[in-house]
Scaffold this active site. Structure first.
Site, mmCIF file in Angstrom:
data_model
loop_
_atom_site.group_PDB
_atom_site.id
_atom_site.type_symbol
_atom_site.label_atom_id
_atom_site.label_comp_id
_atom_site.label_asym_id
_atom_site.label_seq_id
_atom_site.Cartn_x
_atom_site.Cartn_y
_atom_site.Cartn_z
ATOM 1 N N VAL A 281 -7.194 -19.991 1.908
ATOM 2 C CA VAL A 281 -7.861 -20.443 0.534
ATOM 3 C C VAL A 281 -7.646 -22.060 0.578
ATOM 4 C CG1 VAL A 281 -7.623 -20.455 -1.905
ATOM 5 C CG2 VAL A 281 -7.882 -18.345 -0.705
ATOM 6 N N ASN B 279 -4.760 -29.125 1.616
ATOM 7 C CA ASN B 279 -4.142 -29.549 2.873
ATOM 8 C C ASN B 279 -2.515 -28.951 2.857
ATOM 9 O OD1 ASN B 279 -6.649 -30.608 3.459
ATOM 10 N ND2 ASN B 279 -5.788 -32.714 2.519
ATOM 11 N N ARG B 280 -2.308 -28.017 2.037
ATOM 12 C CA ARG B 280 -0.845 -27.334 2.022
ATOM 13 C C ARG B 280 0.025 -28.442 1.567
ATOM 14 N NH1 ARG B 280 -4.396 -23.480 2.009
ATOM 15 N NH2 ARG B 280 -3.793 -21.752 3.260
ATOM 16 N N MET B 281 -0.223 -29.476 1.009
ATOM 17 C CA MET B 281 0.661 -30.212 0.255
ATOM 18 C C MET B 281 0.862 -29.936 -0.953
ATOM 19 S SD MET B 281 1.352 -32.475 2.807
ATOM 20 C CE MET B 281 1.920 -34.166 1.959
#
Ligand SMILES: Cc1cc2nc3c(=O)[nH]c(=O)nc-3n(C[C@H](O)[C@H](O)[C@H](O)COP(=O)(O)O)c2cc1C
Length: 237
Positions: free
Chosen positions: A24, A215-217
């Site tokens: 996701v 972006n998994r940030m």
């Protein structure tokens, strides 16, 4: 662990679901959003951990999440190994989070031996997660009694009928136990509380808020209880 050469078990079994490809993208947040929790930061918890946790539960409830007060409770067994299961948070205050269970269950016996736990709420529709860690103690009997009286009669009878976490030979044996307690209390307008059933309070020493970002940030803010009160810090995702 399977070796690299082995086909993953879910594919080997003919299961078409490619778990590794499930992903996701959390992109719903605006960097300049006026809604504070969309830009979760140390300032978002300036008034403490409680208002934000309440808001996130309430948001999930308002949007129709099934069991928005469900949390995965991790305890430690007698060998020092973790054990986890879902329970429902039935009370939330500055003191901490309250849940109810059978005092003879595995979790309760683990908590009597080692009174620390970690509880994680996850509302994946909102990319929100909260983990509460701290010491656990039984709530006073009057608190349990007040909650017990709000439970439907069927749930009350179920609490009497189940020696939670103990093995039983069959479903029909379990059903027979419910029939037995239903008959036992049939003449009573109120089912009394079983002495071995009640609440626990998890009193936080840390509460971590996690909010998914692109972006998994992700945003992570941890609130920690110290000698001088609570303090908050940002963690890397
Ligand atoms: C959504 C959900 C909510 C649950 N709520 C509770 C609860 O509030 N109290 C409880 O004792 N068990 C609850 N359970 C069952 C527990 O997950 C667990 O099976 C049970 O408490 C026995 O755990 P134990 O053997 O580790 O003590 C719930 C399970 C689910 C899936």
């Amino acid at each position: 662990m399977p070796s690299d050469a082995e086909e993953p078990a879910d594919l080997r079994a003919g299961n078409p679901v490619d778990l590794a490809a499930m992903r996701v993208a959390y992109a719903v947040q605006e960097s300049n959003s006026p809604v504070p929790e969309l830009n979760l930061d140390v300032a978002t918890v300036a008034d403490g951990w409680l208002p934000l946790l309440q808001r996130w539960i309430d948001q999930a409830r308002a949007e129709g999440t099934s069991e928005p007060n469900a949390m995965v409770l991790a305890t430690v067994d007698e060998h020092g190994r973790p054990a986890s299961r879902t329970v429902l948070c039935k009370g939330l205050s500055e003191d901490g989070v309250v849940f109810y269970t059978n005092y003879g269950s595995n979790k309760a016996r683990q908590l009597e031996r080692f009174p620390y736990a970690s509880a994680t709420f996850a509302w994946t529709e909102f990319a929100h997660q909260v983990t509460v860690r701290g010491e656990v103690s039984r709530v006073p009997g009057e608190v349990t009694d007040a909650y017990w009286r709000t439970r439907p009669r069927g749930s009350q009878l179920g609490a009497w009928a189940s020696d939670q976490s103990a093995p039983i030979e069959s479903r029909s044996a379990l059903d027979a136990q419910l029939v037995e307690v239903t008959e036992r209390f049939a003449a009573l307008p109120e089912v009394p509380r079983p002495p071995g059933w009640g609440g626990f309070l998890l009193r936080p020493t840390t509460v971590e808020f996690w909010q998914g970002r692109a972006n998994r940030m992700h945003n992570r803010v941890i609130v920690t209880r110290g000698d001088d009160g609570w303090s908050a810090r940002r963690l890397q995702p």
